[in-house]
Design a protein around this motif. Structure first.
Motif, PDB file in Angstrom:
ATOM      1  N   SER A 170      24.544  39.973  54.517  1.00 49.69           N
ATOM      2  CA  SER A 170      25.651  39.147  55.021  1.00 49.69           C
ATOM      3  C   SER A 170      26.263  38.299  53.902  1.00 49.69           C
ATOM      4  CB  SER A 170      25.191  38.270  56.183  1.00 49.69           C
ATOM      5  OG  SER A 170      24.146  37.432  55.786  1.00 49.69           O
ATOM      6  N   GLY A 215      25.257  40.725  60.216  1.00 54.40           N
ATOM      7  CA  GLY A 215      23.963  40.064  60.231  1.00 54.40           C
ATOM      8  C   GLY A 215      23.527  39.626  61.622  1.00 54.40           C
ATOM      9  N   ARG A 234      27.625  48.781  55.967  1.00 55.79           N
ATOM     10  CA  ARG A 234      26.329  48.198  55.605  1.00 55.79           C
ATOM     11  C   ARG A 234      25.270  49.243  55.273  1.00 55.79           C
ATOM     12  NH1 ARG A 234      28.231  45.777  59.880  1.00 55.79           N
ATOM     13  NH2 ARG A 234      26.710  46.563  61.355  1.00 55.79           N
ATOM     14  N   GLU A 270      16.778  35.492  58.303  1.00 53.30           N
ATOM     15  CA  GLU A 270      16.220  36.383  57.278  1.00 53.30           C
ATOM     16  C   GLU A 270      15.647  35.604  56.091  1.00 53.30           C
ATOM     17  OE1 GLU A 270      18.629  40.131  56.620  1.00 53.30           O
ATOM     18  OE2 GLU A 270      20.128  38.750  57.437  1.00 53.30           O
ATOM     19  N   LEU A 291      19.242  43.203  63.744  1.00 55.00           N
ATOM     20  CA  LEU A 291      18.792  42.082  62.913  1.00 55.00           C
ATOM     21  C   LEU A 291      17.307  41.794  63.183  1.00 55.00           C
ATOM     22  CD1 LEU A 291      19.492  39.823  60.862  1.00 55.00           C
ATOM     23  CD2 LEU A 291      20.008  38.367  62.799  1.00 55.00           C
ATOM     24  N   SER A 320      20.468  42.174  55.782  1.00 53.35           N
ATOM     25  CA  SER A 320      21.767  42.461  56.411  1.00 53.35           C
ATOM     26  C   SER A 320      22.907  42.446  55.401  1.00 53.35           C
ATOM     27  CB  SER A 320      22.054  41.416  57.482  1.00 53.35           C
ATOM     28  OG  SER A 320      22.232  40.171  56.837  1.00 53.35           O
ATOM     29  N   SER A 340      21.340  37.799  51.928  1.00 56.25           N
ATOM     30  CA  SER A 340      21.815  37.407  53.250  1.00 56.25           C
ATOM     31  C   SER A 340      21.958  35.892  53.263  1.00 56.25           C
ATOM     32  CB  SER A 340      20.794  37.840  54.302  1.00 56.25           C
ATOM     33  OG  SER A 340      21.005  37.117  55.495  1.00 56.25           O
TER      34      SER A 340
END
Ligand SMILES: C[S@@+](CC[C@H](N)C(=O)[O-])C[C@H]1O[C@@H](n2cnc3c(N)ncnc32)[C@H](O)[C@@H]1O
Length: 375
Positions: free
Chosen positions: A265, A281, A18, A323, A286, A263, A318
């Motif tokens: 994600s 995430g 990440r 988020e 986070l 994140s 994300s």
């Protein structure tokens, strides 16, 4: 020829950790970034198959990704030619694979059965590109394309060497295209400030309709942004978005595009097992990320309202409520000068609690966009 196998392995390794999006990580490589990106995405498409090969080091280390990249290369073209300037690590990895891995099953697999893309490969065609010319270029490469609901976004049947398509457009996922598509559906011209802009995909897309200023904090990423965007007459600023917001003059910008660090994600949901393993995430930082997202969006809205900005978009790659919708709900509560505006009616997947927002939940291309309008 640089060692793109090592570069692709490094990019995939950092992506898994990440550090950033795969495209940005590949573009940051010193040499042949486009070739590195094409190889890395092809490896991603083939990942489900490659990871099942017995004998490789299954520990998600850099070495593991190096093995995966070289297995992919072995399967498609054979091991790289020894005359190429390969790094010591690549040569060692090839020796390891030859000694420890049964390569016969790979040889036996037919490429058609092997290349089952996990995520769609999107391409955004420039507005100025003639569709006939684009179709002819693809035909020559033996590649087909299917249209999406947006006339300039298509899905390619496979990834060609990116240089072949450079004159016609950019590789950009449909999720990533959404913020600018949202703006374009509301207004057709104006000035736009992209606050967190590198590597510049959305700034470049926006420059087809708007006069764009692109801001980026990270020096290394800023250099990539500048290289890509300045030729398109985009003004590039290397600064903290918080300072840039403070310096906005009255009526300088009609639109602010905010696509802050998240994140990512949504880019991992193509491999549910990997996402779960990494607990993407939901990791302990986070909370820090969400605080940053809330603070910067609130600041953009507060200053934006004072300085005559009409619309602000907020987006992330994300799929986490924390988020996305929760950030939107927080800022609407804090600043009553803005309301959500309904965007892209024709897009079916909507926000979790706000039908005005759009979500993309396609595997590997998860995305969220909210557009705020000054009341
Ligand atoms: C999700 S990426 C942006 C992707 C970009 N919008 C695109 O489409 O190519 C987020 C970017 O925000 C930058 N960033 C993070 N904090 C920042 C800050 N305080 N000021 C400016 N840029 C920031 C990161 O370095 C990163 O390049």
């Amino acid at each position: 020829m640089p060692d793109i196998y090592k570069q692709a392995a490094e990019s995939l390794f950092s992506f898994q950790n990440r550090v950033g999006g795969l495209k940005a990580l590949c573009l940051a490589q010193n040499s042949s970034p486009s070739a590195t990106y094409a190889l890395s995405t092809a490896v991603m498409d083939n990942y489900e198959n490659l990871k099942s090969i017995k004998g490789i080091t299954c520990d998600n280390s850099m070495n593991y990704f190096h093995q995966i990249v070289l297995l992919h290369e072995f399967q498609t073209n054979g091991f790289p030619n020894k005359r190429l300037r390969l790094s010591k690590e690549t040569r060692n990895t090839i020796s390891f694979l030859k000694a420890n891995v049964d390569l016969e099953p790979l040889k036996a697999m037919k490429p058609a059965a092997v290349f089952k893309p996990v995520a769609n490969r999107y391409f955004r065609i420039f507005q100025k590109t003639s569709l006939t010319e684009f179709a002819a270029a693809l035909k020559e490469l033996n590649i087909t394309f299917t249209q999406t609901q947006f006339k300039n976004v298509v899905v390619l049947s496979e990834l060609p060497p990116s240089a072949k398509l450079t004159p016609f457009g950019e590789f950009q996922s449909i999720g990533s295209c959404l913020p600018v598509l949202c703006f374009q559906s509301i207004v057709n011209k104006g000035t736009l400030l992209d606050l967190c802009a590198a590597p510049g995909s959305k700034s470049l897309q926006a420059s087809e309709s708007f006069t764009v200023t692109a801001n980026e904090l990270d020096k290394r990423r800023f250099n990539i942004l500048k290289k890509r965007c300045e030729p398109q007459n985009i003004t590039c600023i290397n600064a903290d978005a918080f300072d840039t917001i403070d310096r906005i003059r009255s009526n300088q910008f009609d639109l602010i595009l905010l696509d802050p660090t998240c994140s990512s994600s949504g880019t991992y949901n193509q491999d549910k097992a990997l996402a779960q393993k990494l607990n993407v995430g939901k990791e302990k930082d986070l909370e820090k990320l969400v605080t940053f997202q809330k603070t910067i969006l609130l600041k953009a809205l507060t200053k934006g309202a004072e300085k005559g900005v009409k619309y602000v978009s907020y987006s992330t790659c994300s799929i986490n409520d924390e988020e996305n919708e929760q950030v939107v709900e927080f800022v609407l509560e804090q600043n009553k000068k803005w309301k959500l505006v309904n965007v892209l009616d024709e897009w079916e997947v909507r926000g979790l609690r706000h039908k005005e927002c759009v979500r993309c939940e396609e595997p590997g291309n998860g995305f969220f966009v909210a557009v705020f309008q000054r009341k």
